[in-house]
Each structure stands twice: as structure tokens, then as C-alpha cells.
Design a protein around this motif. Structure first.
Motif, PDB file in Angstrom:
ATOM      1  N   ILE A   1       0.808  -1.217   0.000  1.00  0.00           N
ATOM      2  CA  ILE A   1       0.000   0.000   0.000  1.00  0.00           C
ATOM      3  C   ILE A   1       0.846   1.274   0.000  1.00  0.00           C
ATOM      4  O   ILE A   1       0.307   2.374  -0.076  1.00  0.00           O
ATOM      5  CB  ILE A   1      -0.971   0.044   1.188  1.00  0.00           C
ATOM      6  CG1 ILE A   1      -0.239   0.257   2.509  1.00  0.00           C
ATOM      7  CG2 ILE A   1      -1.827  -1.194   1.233  1.00  0.00           C
ATOM      8  CD1 ILE A   1      -1.159   0.643   3.634  1.00  0.00           C
ATOM      9  N   THR A   2       2.171   1.130   0.083  1.00  0.00           N
ATOM     10  CA  THR A   2       3.047   2.297   0.067  1.00  0.00           C
ATOM     11  C   THR A   2       3.391   2.669  -1.368  1.00  0.00           C
ATOM     12  O   THR A   2       3.992   1.862  -2.086  1.00  0.00           O
ATOM     13  CB  THR A   2       4.342   2.021   0.846  1.00  0.00           C
ATOM     14  OG1 THR A   2       4.013   1.710   2.212  1.00  0.00           O
ATOM     15  CG2 THR A   2       5.258   3.235   0.829  1.00  0.00           C
ATOM     16  N   PRO A   3       3.032   3.865  -1.827  1.00  0.00           N
ATOM     17  CA  PRO A   3       3.347   4.263  -3.209  1.00  0.00           C
ATOM     18  C   PRO A   3       4.847   4.320  -3.439  1.00  0.00           C
ATOM     19  O   PRO A   3       5.610   4.687  -2.530  1.00  0.00           O
ATOM     20  CB  PRO A   3       2.721   5.659  -3.332  1.00  0.00           C
ATOM     21  CG  PRO A   3       1.701   5.725  -2.250  1.00  0.00           C
ATOM     22  CD  PRO A   3       2.245   4.891  -1.132  1.00  0.00           C
ATOM     23  N   PRO A   4       5.305   3.948  -4.615  1.00  0.00           N
ATOM     24  CA  PRO A   4       6.744   3.980  -4.894  1.00  0.00           C
ATOM     25  C   PRO A   4       7.268   5.417  -4.968  1.00  0.00           C
ATOM     26  O   PRO A   4       6.530   6.355  -5.226  1.00  0.00           O
ATOM     27  CB  PRO A   4       6.839   3.293  -6.263  1.00  0.00           C
ATOM     28  CG  PRO A   4       5.505   3.490  -6.895  1.00  0.00           C
ATOM     29  CD  PRO A   4       4.517   3.487  -5.771  1.00  0.00           C
TER      30      PRO A   4
ATOM     31  N   VAL B   1      -1.422 -11.541  -3.497  1.00  0.00           N
ATOM     32  CA  VAL B   1      -0.301 -12.473  -3.524  1.00  0.00           C
ATOM     33  C   VAL B   1      -0.458 -13.465  -4.673  1.00  0.00           C
ATOM     34  O   VAL B   1       0.512 -13.768  -5.391  1.00  0.00           O
ATOM     35  CB  VAL B   1      -0.180 -13.212  -2.173  1.00  0.00           C
ATOM     36  CG1 VAL B   1       0.841 -14.342  -2.254  1.00  0.00           C
ATOM     37  CG2 VAL B   1       0.209 -12.233  -1.071  1.00  0.00           C
ATOM     38  N   ALA B   2      -1.667 -13.959  -4.884  1.00  0.00           N
ATOM     39  CA  ALA B   2      -1.889 -14.906  -5.982  1.00  0.00           C
ATOM     40  C   ALA B   2      -1.578 -14.263  -7.334  1.00  0.00           C
ATOM     41  O   ALA B   2      -0.938 -14.878  -8.202  1.00  0.00           O
ATOM     42  CB  ALA B   2      -3.329 -15.410  -5.948  1.00  0.00           C
TER      43      ALA B   2
ATOM     44  N   PRO C   1       5.494  -7.702  -8.136  1.00  0.00           N
ATOM     45  CA  PRO C   1       4.707  -7.215  -7.001  1.00  0.00           C
ATOM     46  C   PRO C   1       3.644  -6.221  -7.445  1.00  0.00           C
ATOM     47  O   PRO C   1       3.794  -5.540  -8.475  1.00  0.00           O
ATOM     48  CB  PRO C   1       5.751  -6.529  -6.118  1.00  0.00           C
ATOM     49  CG  PRO C   1       6.790  -6.063  -7.079  1.00  0.00           C
ATOM     50  CD  PRO C   1       6.839  -7.104  -8.163  1.00  0.00           C
ATOM     51  N   MET C   2       2.580  -6.144  -6.673  1.00  0.00           N
ATOM     52  CA  MET C   2       1.577  -5.109  -6.887  1.00  0.00           C
ATOM     53  C   MET C   2       2.152  -3.779  -6.409  1.00  0.00           C
ATOM     54  O   MET C   2       2.790  -3.720  -5.367  1.00  0.00           O
ATOM     55  CB  MET C   2       0.309  -5.442  -6.107  1.00  0.00           C
ATOM     56  CG  MET C   2      -0.804  -4.416  -6.227  1.00  0.00           C
ATOM     57  SD  MET C   2      -1.696  -4.518  -7.785  1.00  0.00           S
ATOM     58  CE  MET C   2      -2.748  -5.963  -7.473  1.00  0.00           C
ATOM     59  N   GLU C   3       1.933  -2.719  -7.177  1.00  0.00           N
ATOM     60  CA  GLU C   3       2.392  -1.391  -6.777  1.00  0.00           C
ATOM     61  C   GLU C   3       1.201  -0.490  -6.502  1.00  0.00           C
ATOM     62  O   GLU C   3       0.235  -0.471  -7.268  1.00  0.00           O
ATOM     63  CB  GLU C   3       3.269  -0.755  -7.865  1.00  0.00           C
ATOM     64  CG  GLU C   3       4.649  -1.370  -7.978  1.00  0.00           C
ATOM     65  CD  GLU C   3       5.572  -0.543  -8.854  1.00  0.00           C
ATOM     66  OE1 GLU C   3       5.110   0.497  -9.389  1.00  0.00           O
ATOM     67  OE2 GLU C   3       6.743  -0.929  -9.008  1.00  0.00           O
TER      68      GLU C   3
END
Length: 401
Positions: free
Chosen positions: A157-160, A218-219, A227-229
Motif C-alpha cells: 500500500i506504500t506508493p513507490p 499475492v496470488a 509485485p503489486m504497486e
């Protein structure tokens, strides 16, 4: 009659995670006896500073949330006399519920084999940080470490591009979720024992619960090998759907729209924002076209929604067919009529507490106040059949409060 009336639970646990499971089970009707150290009690009782919140006085919502409806006995399990009392309680219990790590469990004589030797049919339920197997199974942890950080939530949940990592939204966030999981597992184990006569060992960890809450993400990440961003703050979020995102109102509040079939809801949204002509705009004529022109649609919706307040849109969107919601903080939820109508917040003594999320037979959830430290010690000892001479001996030995 509540579903778990007649079930007795012996809780040997501290802080928020495992005690919150006991709180849920108490609201489902079980009798929960909370064992606290004879002198210091549950360390949660001393937790007075939580972020910017400071609690003074006798009432502590942190304690009340996770310990509602229980009875408390002060007991020193390190003393032979204290352990003797504990085992008497074990003999009369259906469930032994603990947060203690393997080392302390063995040291105090409360591991599975110890408890089963006293009561062979008892369900043994334990909450851990990292699970019952593996090289780190004997390590402790909190929701911030095992659930939030290691479970993948914080980074996701932390934006890059920014400094640091987003913190949990409040105290015991992962604890309460994990505790509800543990309560559900215990309920299933009770059903199994009733059907087969076999007691179970029930395990729930903060790490496993964190992963479960991230299960879809995760799936997807494992399937796509990336990873999800999180979207950058202020961005719409969905690159193919203008009806799935956040929109700012004139009074700096936000509306959350989640209409996963934009073609189905586009015309209705256009009519509700006072722009019916957009429904026949070729750019938005089909779901595919809406996806191609998402950025333009987002700009239109942002401009329209920014013209009116949240209160105005709440009235206007009362007949909107697609899902939407106001974005509310932890205080604003207390004024939400839907929350109040469903009694998701209940009066408990001097406090208002969030009820456990399960209701039975559309009935009002009932919650009782948490016990003061060791408040029912004498009553519980007398229920075990001890006379006052023996109780005084136990007190003199420091075995009970």
C-alpha cells in the motif's frame, strides 16, 4: 440463546491478538476466564500511549475492546500452587486459549501435552506471530511486524518513490483481524468435537492472517511474477475504469466509486451528476470505449464532483444503482446512520465499542465491559470448591491475587 452458551474458555494470553479471539467468543455466548499474572496483569492494561492518542484515568479502550465480557483471575503459574489452580480450571474448560510461545508454554506446564494430560478432550488453541512450524516458530511478534510488514501489506500500500513505509491505520489492526480468524477456527473445532469426539489443536498466526488478507494480491503477484504497486497519491488508480476510484468533493471530502462494470453504470452516473449527454458520447458508448478514454472520463467526473459537497452528493447518489461510499475517518463512522442502524457500534459501560462482525438471527449484539484486573479471583476460586482457608493460603503464597 447464544450459539456458544455453556462453553467455557480458559484464556492465558496477553495484548490484543489472542484476547480479541476470546472477546468474540464471549460475545457469541461463551464463558471466558482470563488468566492474568498475579501481580502485573495483562501488559495491555498499561498501554496508555497509542500514536497521538493518550489515555488517562481508569477506562482504557485498548483493554475493553479485546477483553469485553470476560472474568479475570490473577494467577502466578510459576508457583506450584498457582499451577494447581490453573489445572483445576483446565479440568472444567472446553477450550484452552493461549498466546504464549513454545518456551514459556513448556516452562509453565501449559503446552498441549501438559493440558491434555489434565483434560484429554480440551480444544487447544494458540495464536502465534509466525506459525507453529519452521525455524522461527519460537519467535514472538506484533501485528506491525508479522501481519503488517512481513505479510506484504505495508509495502503493497506504500506508493513507490517516497520515503518510508505507510504505517497501520491504528492499534491492533492485524491483531483484531487475526483474533476473529482464531475465533472462527475454535468454533469449527467445537463442531468437530461434537461430531467425532476428537479435540483439535487450532493454530492461527499474525503472519498467516496477513497473507490471507492479501490473498488475491499475492496470488496475482506469484502468477504474474511481479509485485503489486500502489498508485501514487492523487492518481485515479484504475487505468481502464473511471468508475473505480476516488473523487474529491467541494468540501475536501472524498467519494469512493467501485463499479466494476462501467458500461452497465455509465449512463446512470451521467444522469446523477447532471451530465446526461455524456451517456451518448461516442467516447463512452461501450465498456471498451470507456476503457480507452478513461483519463478523459476521470477529468469530467472530477470536475463535476468537485462542484458539490459530500452532503449534497450523499443525497444525490441515494438512488445511484452502482456501489459507492463516502470516505470516513475513525470518528466519522460514529455518525453513520447505516452503522448505527445495524448496531455495529454498541454501548458498553462508559464506552462505545465496535461489535464483533458476526450477528445471529438479526438480533442486537450484546457486549459487556472488560473485567478489572483479577476482579473475579475469589469468585472463581470458590466455584472450584476452595474454602476461604485455602484461598488465604494461596494468597499468602503469592499464587493468586
Amino acid at each position: 440463546m447464544k450459539p456458544l452458551e455453556g462453553i467455557r474458555i480458559l484464556e492465558v494470553a496477553m495484548y490484543g491478538f489472542v484476547p480479541s479471539a476470546g472477546a468474540v467468543l464471549a460475545e457469541w455466548g461463551a464463558e471466558v476466564i482470563k488468566v492474568e499474572h498475579a501481580v502485573t496483569g495483562d501488559p495491555q492494561r498499561g498501554l496508555r500511549q497509542t500514536g497521538t492518542f493518550r489515555i488517562d484515568g481508569d477506562v482504557n479502550p485498548n483493554v475493553e475492546h479485546a477483553n469485553r465480557g470476560k472474568r479475570s483471575i490473577g494467577l502466578d503459574m510459576s508457583k506450584p500452587e498457582g499451577r494447581e489452580v490453573l489445572y483445576e480450571l483446565v479440568r472444567k474448560a472446553d477450550i484452552f486459549l493461549t498466546s504464549f510461545l513454545p518456551g514459556p508454554r513448556a516452562r509453565f506446564g501449559i503446552d498441549v501435552d501438559d493440558i491434555r494430560e489434565v483434560n484429554p478432550t480440551i480444544i487447544y488453541a494458540r495464536g502465534s506471530a509466525l506459525g507453529p512450524r519452521g525455524a522461527e516458530s519460537d519467535r514472538g511478534g506484533y501485528d506491525m511486524t508479522a501481519f503488517w510488514s512481513r505479510g506484504g501489506i505495508a509495502a503493497t500500500i506504500t506508493p513507490p518513490g517516497g520515503e518510508g513505509i505507510i504505517n497501520p491505520p491504528g492499534p491492533a489492526f492485524g491483531d483484531t483481524i487475526s483474533g476473529t480468524n482464531l475465533a472462527g477456527g475454535i468454533a469449527a473445532a467445537l463442531l468437530k468435537r461434537e461430531r467425532t469426539g476428537e479435540p483439535s489443536v487450532v493454530d492461527v498466526s499474525l503472519l498467516g492472517s496477513g497473507l490471507w488478507s492479501m490473498g488475491h494480491t499475492v496470488a496475482l503477484s506469484l502468477f504474474l511474477d511481479k509485485p503489486m504497486e500502489a498508485p501514487k497519491p492523487g492518481s485515479h488508480g484504475s487505468i481502464r475504469n473511471p468508475l473505480s476510484g476516488l473523487y474529491k468533493t467541494a468540501d475536501d471530502r472524498y467519494l469512493s466509486l467501485v463499479m466494476l462494470q462501467p458500461g452497465k453504470f455509465w449512463r446512470d452516473v451521467c444522469e446523477h451528476i447532471g451530465r446526461p449527454e455524456l451517456a451518448d458520447d461516442p467516447r463512452f458508448a461501450t465498456a471498451e470505449a470507456i476503457g480507452e478514454h478513461t483519463a478523459e472520463a476521470v477529468d469530467i467526473l472530477r470536475a463535476a464532483i468537485a462542484e458539490r459537497t459530500l452532503a449534497d452528493w450523499t443525497k444525490q447518489f441515494a438512488t445511484l444503482s452502482g456501489p459507492w461510499a463516502p470516505v470516513q475517518d475513525s470518528q466519522q463512522v460514529g455518525s453513520d446512520a447505516q452503522i448505527r442502524d445495524n448496531e455495529y457500534i454498541v454501548d458498553v459501560g462508559e464506552l462505545e465499542l465496535v461489535s464483533n462482525p458476526v450477528q445471529f438471527d438479526v438480533s442486537r449484539p450484546e457486549a459487556a465491559a472488560a473485567p478489572e484486573f483479577a476482579a473475579q479471583t475469589d469468585d472463581i476460586l470458590q466455584e472450584l470448591g476452595l474454602d476461604w482457608d485455602r484461598i488465604i493460603e494461596l494468597k499468602a503464597a503469592g499464587a493468586v491475587t
